[in-house]
Design a protein around this motif. Sequence first.
Motif, PDB file in Angstrom:
ATOM      1  N   ILE A  31       0.689  -1.069   0.009  1.00 25.87           N
ATOM      2  CA  ILE A  31      -0.158  -0.410   0.064  1.00 25.87           C
ATOM      3  C   ILE A  31       0.572   0.943   0.026  1.00 25.87           C
ATOM      4  O   ILE A  31       0.250   2.337  -0.597  1.00 25.87           O
ATOM      5  N   PHE A  32       2.146   1.346   0.710  1.00 25.94           N
ATOM      6  CA  PHE A  32       3.077   2.459   0.797  1.00 25.94           C
ATOM      7  C   PHE A  32       3.891   2.266  -0.529  1.00 25.94           C
ATOM      8  O   PHE A  32       3.332   3.457  -0.937  1.00 25.94           O
ATOM      9  N   MET A  33       3.784   1.608  -1.770  1.00 22.84           N
ATOM     10  CA  MET A  33       4.035   1.802  -2.613  1.00 22.84           C
ATOM     11  C   MET A  33       3.195   2.103  -4.070  1.00 22.84           C
ATOM     12  O   MET A  33       4.005   2.862  -4.651  1.00 22.84           O
ATOM     13  N   SER A  34       2.009   1.575  -3.824  1.00 21.85           N
ATOM     14  CA  SER A  34       0.924   2.487  -4.400  1.00 21.85           C
ATOM     15  C   SER A  34       0.625   4.009  -3.977  1.00 21.85           C
ATOM     16  O   SER A  34       0.478   4.566  -4.850  1.00 21.85           O
ATOM     17  N   TYR A  35       0.798   4.470  -3.191  1.00 23.49           N
ATOM     18  CA  TYR A  35       1.261   5.582  -2.425  1.00 23.49           C
ATOM     19  C   TYR A  35       1.815   6.274  -2.903  1.00 23.49           C
ATOM     20  O   TYR A  35       1.520   7.219  -3.453  1.00 23.49           O
ATOM     21  N   SER A  36       3.132   6.042  -2.936  1.00 29.06           N
ATOM     22  CA  SER A  36       4.000   6.638  -3.314  1.00 29.06           C
ATOM     23  C   SER A  36       3.677   7.375  -4.958  1.00 29.06           C
ATOM     24  O   SER A  36       4.544   7.627  -5.525  1.00 29.06           O
ATOM     25  N   SER A  37       3.488   6.252  -5.703  1.00 30.82           N
ATOM     26  CA  SER A  37       3.644   6.052  -7.059  1.00 30.82           C
ATOM     27  C   SER A  37       2.246   7.512  -7.459  1.00 30.82           C
ATOM     28  O   SER A  37       2.514   8.096  -8.532  1.00 30.82           O
ATOM     29  N   ILE A  38       1.088   7.270  -6.302  1.00 30.10           N
ATOM     30  CA  ILE A  38       0.041   8.242  -7.014  1.00 30.10           C
ATOM     31  C   ILE A  38       0.989   9.702  -6.429  1.00 30.10           C
ATOM     32  O   ILE A  38       0.548  10.636  -7.151  1.00 30.10           O
TER      33      ILE A  38
END
Length: 89
Positions: A31-38
């Motif tokens: 989820i943190f990875m998707s947060y950083s991508s967004i």
Amino acid sequence: MTVLEILLLLFLVFCALAAVTTRHLIASVIIFMSYSSIMAVLWLLLESPDLAITEAAVGAGVTSLLFFLALRRVRAWKEVDRDEPEEPL
């Protein structure tokens, strides 16, 4: 603000809340990875490509890799100490 920006901001808030409330560490890192991508996409929309590249490289890339390696190492330490009962996370 466009509809895309509003959707990205809502997804960003959802990812932040989900990363904090989840109990599974691997899911939290994903989820943190998707947060950083967004965040990288939002920096691009704000016309700040230098911050977008930094967020994509460091936030989604290097930091996530370090989190995964740390989780692997912690689980390896737990396997060595099999004599003790495992505590739930």
